[in-house]
Every structure is written in structure tokens, then in C-alpha cells.
Design a protein around this motif. Structure first.
Motif, mmCIF file in Angstrom:
data_model
loop_
_atom_site.group_PDB
_atom_site.id
_atom_site.type_symbol
_atom_site.label_atom_id
_atom_site.label_comp_id
_atom_site.label_asym_id
_atom_site.label_seq_id
_atom_site.Cartn_x
_atom_site.Cartn_y
_atom_site.Cartn_z
ATOM 1 N N LEU A 162 0.837 -1.192 0.000
ATOM 2 C CA LEU A 162 0.000 0.000 0.000
ATOM 3 C C LEU A 162 0.874 1.245 0.000
ATOM 4 O O LEU A 162 1.809 1.351 0.781
ATOM 5 N N GLU B 152 -7.218 0.173 -7.575
ATOM 6 C CA GLU B 152 -7.728 -0.313 -6.290
ATOM 7 C C GLU B 152 -7.220 0.594 -5.177
ATOM 8 O O GLU B 152 -6.018 0.688 -4.940
ATOM 9 N N ARG B 153 -8.176 1.290 -4.530
ATOM 10 C CA ARG B 153 -7.853 2.203 -3.445
ATOM 11 C C ARG B 153 -8.466 1.670 -2.144
ATOM 12 O O ARG B 153 -9.571 1.126 -2.127
ATOM 13 N N ILE B 154 -7.709 1.872 -1.097
ATOM 14 C CA ILE B 154 -8.161 1.392 0.213
ATOM 15 C C ILE B 154 -8.138 2.571 1.189
ATOM 16 O O ILE B 154 -7.111 3.263 1.294
ATOM 17 N N LYS B 155 -9.272 2.762 1.853
ATOM 18 C CA LYS B 155 -9.372 3.836 2.842
ATOM 19 C C LYS B 155 -8.994 3.305 4.211
ATOM 20 O O LYS B 155 -9.487 2.263 4.634
ATOM 21 N N THR B 156 -8.166 4.008 4.904
ATOM 22 C CA THR B 156 -7.753 3.658 6.258
ATOM 23 C C THR B 156 -7.788 4.910 7.117
ATOM 24 O O THR B 156 -8.074 6.022 6.632
ATOM 25 N N GLN C 75 -3.127 3.414 -2.265
ATOM 26 C CA GLN C 75 -3.222 2.736 -3.567
ATOM 27 C C GLN C 75 -2.470 1.416 -3.465
ATOM 28 O O GLN C 75 -1.349 1.342 -2.971
ATOM 29 N N ARG C 76 -3.110 0.349 -3.953
ATOM 30 C CA ARG C 76 -2.432 -0.950 -3.947
ATOM 31 C C ARG C 76 -1.466 -1.008 -5.139
ATOM 32 O O ARG C 76 -1.867 -0.823 -6.276
#
Length: 529
Positions: free
Chosen positions: A69, A86-90, A96-97
């Protein structure tokens, strides 16, 4: 081959250049080739290291679950296109992966900015069109698949292209379909491109330095060898040459001073010993020559005395012989007139012929002794040489007719010359007598008289056996007789031509003979006109 007109010093210099320069040139050319080869090997090793480092990085990403990430707003995520966005919210923000392929591409962008190298993923069946293989990469991938090769590279003018295979691992199956994987578990290749402009500039600089070093070393080597050769070889040889010239010009006291401690010094010592031997030999020779000269002087005095006695004896004998010959001649003339029987008259003719020969011999002896003693009296006057030759031909015509000889006379006209008439007449008679005597019966005698500016030349050619080449010069020597007839018999006393030569030379002329053996003999003399 070196030219013969070059000096030994020049030949040595050329030999050194011919030997040393090519050898040093070959050595430095080999070094240049090795430098270029080493530079290529280093570039290739660099490509291997880069590719290995990238593969290890991809392996790390794969071992981390197949992706990492990256904060979406970070600099590391800029300017990257994602095949799968593919985006991941944290709690820390949006990430971004990044797959191994994206990490590879990002690293390639970083390296391109630095202009050190670049790399990319290439595949025969790419998921991302940007990973489409070039022609070289296709050839490399085909080699990996079908031939089991582990790498492929290509050098061109500006870069090194290097490709190594990428193998499928378990982590790769998360993103890639097995249908897109090639044989031998190869999914594609990592293509590394290293620019070589700086390397070429570096190699060019090194080549120039190597060439300059080679030229410098060649020049210094030639100079040192030439200096050593000149000092150790040429200088002693020049010393020997100078002393040799001094000795040849008469200075036998000249000595060579060579202190090299080798063969040249021994040669110089031998030269000095030779010069000393020459002095000793000359002194001994001068002593012997002096002794021989004294003996020759005494012998010459004795010979002069004997020659005078001989001349006086011949003169007295020829003078004393004339009186009884005159008496005998008178008696034979009386008998010739009074005897009537044929047999008796034939004997009288034989006696008369022999008295004539005896009279001529006595006359020749008398003339020869006077010529040799230098006591003959000359009577020079301007005479018609053409008329004189004609008269002598007529006088000898009876003898020519007896042998059935035809005498042909050729002259360009009257030639007037200052001569002693009686003596030149004697020469012509001697030459005609010889021509008649040694001609073959029934042949021709050709008499030619012509005048050129300053000279008159008379030639008398007979047709007989001729004279051998080794005898051609001796026929004018006194008492010299050579076989001239077909029966190889010698005739005469050998005085006629000797007297003729003395008379012609007294006129400042020249007499000689030319002969073709077996065919003819020509007697010639010239007189100054």
C-alpha cells in the motif's frame, strides 16, 4: 630489404622502428580491445545486477501478499497508471495498492529521471499494452521458452539491451491467469536498457590516451635503443672507419681507441696490430725493393752492354756479309749468262733465289740494328702515297701472278703526306709480301687506301688461313713467327713486321692486324696526314 646506399646507422634506426613500433602497436591495440571488452562486461554485469535487484524487489512485493500500500497523495504514487485502480481507505488516509508490475514501473520512472538506466516488463501476452515486447525482446523470450536460455543482451551504438526471464510464482496467480503463462513457467521478461554514451566517451578517451601512450613509449623506446646502439656500436665503427681512411691515405701511425670491453674493443686491438704489421711489412718490402732495384740496375747495365755488343755484332756481320754476297751475286750472274744447259741453269736459278733471300735477311738485320740503336737517318718529304702504293703493287705483281692471285686496289684519289719515301716503301713491300705469301692460290688481295680528317689509312687483306686470336699481337714482335699457311708451317725471320712497326711509329702512326681465323687476315697502318 634495406637499400644498400643507407648508412649502418640509418639501417639500425629503420630496423628498430620496423621491429619496435609494430610490437608496441600490437600490445596497445590488444590493451584497447581488452579495455573495450572489460567495459562491455562491466555494463553487462551492471545490467545483471539491476535486473536481479528488480526481480528481488518484485519477489519481496509478491512475498508481502502480492502488493504493497502506497499513500495516494504521496510523491511515490504520482504519475503511475493503474491497470486495476484499487484504493483502500484507512484511518491514515487513502492508499493505492501497488502490484509487483507497478512497483517495477515506478522504479523504472525513477531510474529514467536519473538517466542511469531504464527497465520494463515485456511479455508475449501482456495484460497491460505498455508491456508489449519489442522484436529483440520477442526473440529473447522465445529463446527463454524454447531453448532454456537464462539471459539475452544486445549492444548497439547508444545502449545495452538486456533481458532476463520472469518466472511465475504462487503469489503471481492472484493477478495473472494461468492461461496467459508461457511454457516452462515463464510469464515474461525483465528488459533493462543501459545508455552507453558516457561509456563510449570514456572508451574514446581511454583509446586516445592508450594511443598517445603507445606513441610516447614507441618514441622513447626507439630513442633509447638508438642512443645505446649509437654509443655501443656505431661510434666504435666510425672510429675504425676514420682510422682506416687515415691508413689508406698514407698515415700508417693512425691507431683506433675503442674502450667498450667487448668484441668491438678486441676488433680495434686487432686493427692496431694489423696497422703495426703493415708498417713492419712496408719497411721490409722497401728494403727488399731497394736490394732488388740495385740488382736490376746492375743487370740492366749488363743487358745494355750485351745489347750493344749484339747490335754491334749484327751491324758488323750484316756489313761483312754484304761483300761476299755481292761477289757471289756477280758470279751467278756471269754463270747465268754463259751456261747453256737447262739442268745447269735450273741450279743457277735456285742459287739466285737463295742469294736474294740471304740479301734480304742481311738487309733486314742491318735496318733492324740501326732502328734499334736509333742511328737511322730519316728523309721526310711530301709524297703522293697513292702513287707509291700503286708502284709497290706493280713491283710485287710478278710474285702475285706466280700464285694466281688477283690484286684489287681501291683509293679515293691522290693523297699527299709528309713521309720518308724509302722507308714507307719498305713497309708496303713487307705487307704486300706477307699478303702474297699467306694467301691461298687463286684468291684476291684487296688493297684499300682512304683518307679521313687528320689520317690516311692503308689496309691489305688476304684470303688465307688467318691468325689465331692469341697470336694477333705477337706478329709485330722481333723474331716472332707464327703458322700462317695451310700446312701450319712458319715462314720468314720475324723481322719484316717488327721493322715495319718501328718505321710507322717513327712517323707517329699506328700499325695493327685484324684476322678472321680460317678466312682472312688484314694488315693496316695509319699515318698522320
Amino acid at each position: 630489404m634495406l637499400k644498400k646506399n643507407l648508412s649502418l646507422q640509418q639501417k639500425f634506426l629503420l630496423s628498430i622502428i620496423i621491429i619496435v613500433v609494430p610490437i608496441i602497436g600490437l600490445v596497445f591495440s590488444w590493451l584497447e580491445i581488452q579495455v573495450i571488452k572489460q567495459a562491455k562486461e562491466e555494463s553487462l554485469d551492471k545490467a545483471r545486477i539491476i535486473s536481479r535487484q528488480v526481480i528481488l524487489t518484485r519477489q519481496w512485493v509478491t512475498d508481502c501478499g502480492g502488493w504493497v500500500l502506497v499513500p495516494r497523495k504521496s510523491r511515490g504514487a504520482e504519475n503511475i497508471s493503474c491497470f486495476y485502480d484499487e484504493r483502500i481507505k484507512t484511518e491514515q488516509g487513502i492508499f493505492q495498492r501497488f502490484t509487483p508490475s507497478m512497483v517495477t514501473k515506478k522504479l523504472s520512472l525513477y531510474s529514467s529521471v536519473e538517466k542511469l538506466y531504464s527497465f520494463k516488463i515485456s511479455s508475449l501476452y501482456p495484460m497491460n499494452p505498455a508491456n508489449t515486447a519489442s522484436d529483440f525482446e520477442k526473440t529473447a523470450l522465445t529463446g527463454f521458452i524454447h531453448k532454456g536460455k537464462s539471459e539475452a543482451y544486445q549492444f548497439d551504438e547508444n545502449s545495452l539491451k538486456y533481458v532476463t526471464p520472469l518466472y511465475m510464482t504462487q503469489g503471481c496467480l492472484k493477478c495473472h491467469d494461468k492461461k496467459t503463462i508461457s511454457h516452462n513457467n515463464i510469464m515474461g521478461g525483465l528488459s533493462v536498457t543501459i545508455p552507453l554514451k558516457k561509456l563510449h566517451a570514456y572508451l574514446k578517451k581511454n583509446c586516445i590516451l592508450l594511443a598517445a601512450a603507445g606513441l610516447t613509449i614507441s618514441f622513447v623506446t626507439v630513442l633509447i635503443l638508438f642512443f645505446l646502439m649509437r654509443r655501443m656500436i656505431i661510434k666504435p665503427l666510425v672510429e675504425l672507419e676514420e682510422k682506416t681512411k687515415e691508413i689508406s691515405s698514407g698515415n700508417l701511425n693512425a691507431r683506433a681507441a675503442i674502450n667498450t670491453g667487448d668484441e668491438l674493443e678486441r676488433m680495434g686491438n686487432s686493427f692496431n696490430e694489423m696497422a703495426q704489421k703493415i708498417i713492419e711489412g712496408r719497411e721490409l718490402l722497401e728494403k727488399r725493393v731497394e736490394q732488388a732495384t740495385e740488382k736490376l740496375a746492375r743487370a740492366n747495365d749488363d743487358l745494355k752492354a750485351l745489347d750493344k755488343l749484339k747490335s754491334d755484332f749484327l751491324a758488323n756481320m750484316s756489313h761483312e756479309l754484304r761483300s761476299p754476297i755481292t761477289v757471289i751475286t756477280g758470279g751467278t750472274n756471269y754463270l747465268s749468262r754463259t751456261l747453256k744447259q737447262e739442268d745447269n741453269r735450273s741450279y743457277i736459278e735456285i742459287i739466285e733465289k737463295n742469294i736474294t733471300r740471304l740479301s734480304r735477311l742481311v738487309s733486314d738485320l742491318f735496318d733492324f740494328t740501326k732502328l734499334e740503336a736509333g742511328k737511322i737517318e730519316w728523309d721526310f718529304a711530301e709524297e703522293n702515297l697513292t702513287l707509291l702504293v700503286q708502284e709497290m703493287i706493280e713491283i710485287t705483281s710478278t710474285l702475285a701472278a706466280d700464285k694466281n692471285l688477283d690484286v684489287v686496289f681501291e683509293a679515293s684519289g691522290d693523297i699527299f703526306i709528309n713521309i720518308d719515301f724509302e722507308r714507307i716503301e719498305q713497309v708496303i713491300v713487307n705487307i704486300m709480301d706477307n699478303a702474297i705469301k699467306y694467301s691461298d692460290s687463286g684468291t684476291k688481295i684487296i688493297v684499300t687506301l682512304h683518307q679521313k680528317p687528320g689520317w690516311a689509312t692503308l689496309s691489305v687483306q688476304n684470303q688465307g688461313i688467318g691468325i689465331k686470336a692469341e697470336n694477333i699481337e705477337t706478329i709485330f714482335d722481333k723474331f716472332s713467327t707464327v703458322p700462317s699457311g695451310r700446312n701450319s708451317a712458319t715462314q720468314g725471320t720475324g723481322l719484316g713486321l717488327a721493322i715495319s712497326r718501328a718505321i710507322i711509329e717513327a712517323h707517329n702512326g699506328r700499325i695493327w692486324a685484324e684476322s678472321i681465323e680460317g678466312m682472312s687476315t688484314t694488315l693496316l697502318f695509319t699515318l698522320p696526314a
